[in-house]
Design a protein around this motif. Structure first.
Motif, PDB file in Angstrom:
ATOM      1  N   ALA A 171     -26.375  35.768   9.634  1.00 42.64           N
ATOM      2  CA  ALA A 171     -25.886  37.128   9.364  1.00 42.64           C
ATOM      3  C   ALA A 171     -26.412  38.073  10.440  1.00 42.64           C
ATOM      4  O   ALA A 171     -27.242  38.962  10.184  1.00 42.64           O
ATOM      5  N   ILE A 172     -25.921  37.914  11.647  1.00 43.64           N
ATOM      6  CA  ILE A 172     -26.431  38.686  12.783  1.00 43.64           C
ATOM      7  C   ILE A 172     -26.130  40.168  12.607  1.00 43.64           C
ATOM      8  O   ILE A 172     -26.987  41.024  12.866  1.00 43.64           O
ATOM      9  N   ALA A 173     -24.939  40.497  12.164  1.00 43.34           N
ATOM     10  CA  ALA A 173     -24.542  41.904  12.043  1.00 43.34           C
ATOM     11  C   ALA A 173     -25.427  42.671  11.064  1.00 43.34           C
ATOM     12  O   ALA A 173     -25.673  43.860  11.245  1.00 43.34           O
ATOM     13  N   SER A 174     -25.928  41.985  10.033  1.00 44.65           N
ATOM     14  CA  SER A 174     -26.789  42.652   9.045  1.00 44.65           C
ATOM     15  C   SER A 174     -28.263  42.339   9.267  1.00 44.65           C
ATOM     16  O   SER A 174     -29.082  42.527   8.376  1.00 44.65           O
ATOM     17  N   LYS A 175     -28.577  41.821  10.457  1.00 39.46           N
ATOM     18  CA  LYS A 175     -29.954  41.549  10.858  1.00 39.46           C
ATOM     19  C   LYS A 175     -30.666  40.585   9.893  1.00 39.46           C
ATOM     20  O   LYS A 175     -31.805  40.815   9.490  1.00 39.46           O
ATOM     21  N   GLY A 176     -29.954  39.507   9.558  1.00 36.27           N
ATOM     22  CA  GLY A 176     -30.519  38.537   8.624  1.00 36.27           C
ATOM     23  C   GLY A 176     -31.255  37.403   9.321  1.00 36.27           C
ATOM     24  O   GLY A 176     -31.024  36.230   8.999  1.00 36.27           O
ATOM     25  N   PHE A 177     -32.134  37.760  10.251  1.00 37.39           N
ATOM     26  CA  PHE A 177     -32.776  36.729  11.066  1.00 37.39           C
ATOM     27  C   PHE A 177     -33.768  35.876  10.278  1.00 37.39           C
ATOM     28  O   PHE A 177     -33.745  34.645  10.369  1.00 37.39           O
ATOM     29  N   ILE A 213     -27.402  38.454  19.968  1.00 31.96           N
ATOM     30  CA  ILE A 213     -27.476  37.034  19.634  1.00 31.96           C
ATOM     31  C   ILE A 213     -28.679  36.340  20.279  1.00 31.96           C
ATOM     32  O   ILE A 213     -29.011  35.216  19.907  1.00 31.96           O
ATOM     33  N   GLU A 214     -29.349  37.017  21.216  1.00 24.03           N
ATOM     34  CA  GLU A 214     -30.395  36.335  21.978  1.00 24.03           C
ATOM     35  C   GLU A 214     -31.546  35.801  21.122  1.00 24.03           C
ATOM     36  O   GLU A 214     -31.978  34.663  21.317  1.00 24.03           O
ATOM     37  N   PRO A 215     -32.085  36.556  20.150  1.00 22.26           N
ATOM     38  CA  PRO A 215     -33.165  35.987  19.322  1.00 22.26           C
ATOM     39  C   PRO A 215     -32.727  34.731  18.570  1.00 22.26           C
ATOM     40  O   PRO A 215     -33.541  33.818  18.361  1.00 22.26           O
ATOM     41  N   ALA A 218     -32.598  31.883  21.122  1.00 18.33           N
ATOM     42  CA  ALA A 218     -33.972  31.503  21.452  1.00 18.33           C
ATOM     43  C   ALA A 218     -34.566  30.616  20.365  1.00 18.33           C
ATOM     44  O   ALA A 218     -35.257  29.627  20.650  1.00 18.33           O
ATOM     45  N   HIS A 219     -34.295  30.967  19.103  1.00 19.86           N
ATOM     46  CA  HIS A 219     -34.841  30.185  17.994  1.00 19.86           C
ATOM     47  C   HIS A 219     -34.211  28.796  17.934  1.00 19.86           C
ATOM     48  O   HIS A 219     -34.896  27.809  17.630  1.00 19.86           O
ATOM     49  N   LEU A 220     -32.931  28.718  18.229  1.00 17.19           N
ATOM     50  CA  LEU A 220     -32.270  27.415  18.243  1.00 17.19           C
ATOM     51  C   LEU A 220     -32.894  26.491  19.290  1.00 17.19           C
ATOM     52  O   LEU A 220     -33.161  25.316  19.021  1.00 17.19           O
ATOM     53  N   PHE A 221     -33.135  27.018  20.477  1.00 17.83           N
ATOM     54  CA  PHE A 221     -33.748  26.200  21.514  1.00 17.83           C
ATOM     55  C   PHE A 221     -35.188  25.836  21.148  1.00 17.83           C
ATOM     56  O   PHE A 221     -35.640  24.715  21.425  1.00 17.83           O
ATOM     57  N   ALA A 222     -35.897  26.758  20.504  1.00 17.57           N
ATOM     58  CA  ALA A 222     -37.279  26.490  20.121  1.00 17.57           C
ATOM     59  C   ALA A 222     -37.372  25.385  19.072  1.00 17.57           C
ATOM     60  O   ALA A 222     -38.318  24.588  19.073  1.00 17.57           O
ATOM     61  N   ARG A 223     -36.395  25.310  18.195  1.00 20.55           N
ATOM     62  CA  ARG A 223     -36.474  24.342  17.098  1.00 20.55           C
ATOM     63  C   ARG A 223     -35.730  23.029  17.391  1.00 20.55           C
ATOM     64  O   ARG A 223     -36.221  21.953  17.076  1.00 20.55           O
ATOM     65  N   PHE A 224     -34.549  23.104  17.970  1.00 19.11           N
ATOM     66  CA  PHE A 224     -33.781  21.886  18.232  1.00 19.11           C
ATOM     67  C   PHE A 224     -34.026  21.326  19.635  1.00 19.11           C
ATOM     68  O   PHE A 224     -33.776  20.147  19.874  1.00 19.11           O
ATOM     69  N   LYS A 253     -26.163  31.435  30.844  1.00 22.51           N
ATOM     70  CA  LYS A 253     -27.299  32.310  31.172  1.00 22.51           C
ATOM     71  C   LYS A 253     -28.444  32.118  30.174  1.00 22.51           C
ATOM     72  O   LYS A 253     -29.618  31.994  30.567  1.00 22.51           O
ATOM     73  N   LEU A 254     -28.118  32.089  28.896  1.00 18.75           N
ATOM     74  CA  LEU A 254     -29.159  31.941  27.877  1.00 18.75           C
ATOM     75  C   LEU A 254     -29.786  30.546  27.902  1.00 18.75           C
ATOM     76  O   LEU A 254     -30.986  30.389  27.651  1.00 18.75           O
ATOM     77  N   THR A 255     -28.992  29.546  28.215  1.00 16.48           N
ATOM     78  CA  THR A 255     -29.535  28.198  28.339  1.00 16.48           C
ATOM     79  C   THR A 255     -30.511  28.126  29.510  1.00 16.48           C
ATOM     80  O   THR A 255     -31.602  27.536  29.397  1.00 16.48           O
TER      81      THR A 255
END
Length: 290
Positions: A171-177, A213-215, A218-224, A253-255
């Motif tokens: 839920a990126i739009a509602s800041k559900g990080f 979307i960057e955080p 970043a979390h996806l790369f950190a975990r997977f 770029k993000l990769t």
């Protein structure tokens, strides 16, 4: 560098089995076919794609087989089957036969089902057993509402090759990080489970702020890690927020930022292994034996 789009759609509304399109943005309620993407994909430098079902019918899976046979960039199909049918094993075998090597996985449209616990039903065990036995994969089109049901399915089928579509639709739009990040932490503990770096821009509100979307990336790369992420365009859904080339450039770029030197894995190698794709006549070995 070879680039494989691990998540791309074609559809033809005139076929009549895309019920979800009635609630979709008007711009998506038309046909999107190989001739609509070919030039744009070539200009972006994308070589191959995996076609993913967009209608809950076996007829649409056969339609994707037909399109893939006309489009030499389409190297695999993730189809649909009635997973609760008494003859589900025979149905899956028929799709494998009719696909002539194109069927690489199956995807029920879980996000559109009324029961959030559907994935955990024991009536699906035969289908998942057969998917696993035939060396196919399972695309999990799920969100946070399906968290517990997916976990129970993973516990019941720990060797099933599973890929989380669109990073579980945070839920990126509602800041559900925070709740999403905790879920990703859990999912990443399943060593066979992969995740698609796809569908994130379409979760943003307008005006579009790509930085939002960057955080999540970043979390996806950190975990997977770079070893279990695969890039997908989610075209044509993508077109509501960005062009094919814009999303590819941002993902590259993000990769580079969070996993330097891993482009070949994220943009081709992982998808080729996970889906056991045939590239230049050589079929890659799947990440896990059937």
């Amino acid at each position: 560098m070879i680039i494989i789009d691990a998540h791309q759609h074609y559809w033809q509304p005139a076929r009549g089995d895309y019920g979800w399109l009635a609630q979709a943005p008007e711009s998506l309620r038309r046909a999107f076919l190989p001739t609509d993407l070919g030039a744009e994909r070539k200009a972006a430098g994308v070589d191959f794609s995996v076609l993913v079902q967009a209608a809950p019918s076996e007829a649409e899976t056969h339609y994707l087989f037909e399109l893939a046979r006309q489009d030499d960039t389409a190297v695999g199909v993730v189809g649909w089957v009635d997973m609760e049918a008494d003859d589900v094993g025979q149905r899956i075998d028929a799709l494998i036969r009719d696909g002539g090597g194109l069927l690489r996985g199956l995807r029920p449209m879980v996000q559109d089902l009324a029961d959030p616990d559907w994935l955990s039903r024991t009536s699906l065990d035969r289908a998942f057993d057969h998917i696993q036995d035939r060396g196919l994969s399972f695309d999990a089109l799920v969100g946070m509402a399906h968290r517990s049901a997916l976990e129970r399915r993973l516990q019941r089928h720990p060797h099933l090759r599973v890929v989380l579509d669109h990073a579980g639709k945070p839920a990126i739009a509602s800041k559900g990080f925070a709740p999403w990040a905790a879920w990703i932490d859990e999912l990443s503990q399943h060593p066979v489970l992969h995740c698609k770096l796809s569908g994130l821009l379409t979760l943003l509100e307008r005006p579009l702020d790509e930085n939002a979307i960057e955080p999540y990336v970043a979390h996806l790369f950190a975990r997977f890690g770079a070893e279990r992420l695969m890039w997908g365009s989610d075209w044509p859904v993508l077109t509501t927020h960005a062009s094919f080339a814009q999303w590819l450039a941002l993902a590259l770029k993000l990769t580079d930022r969070y996993a330097p030197g891993s482009r070949a894995q994220v943009f081709a190698g992982n998808a080729a292994r996970f889906y056991a794709l045939s590239i230049d006549g050589t079929r890659a070995a799947p990440t896990q034996a059937a």
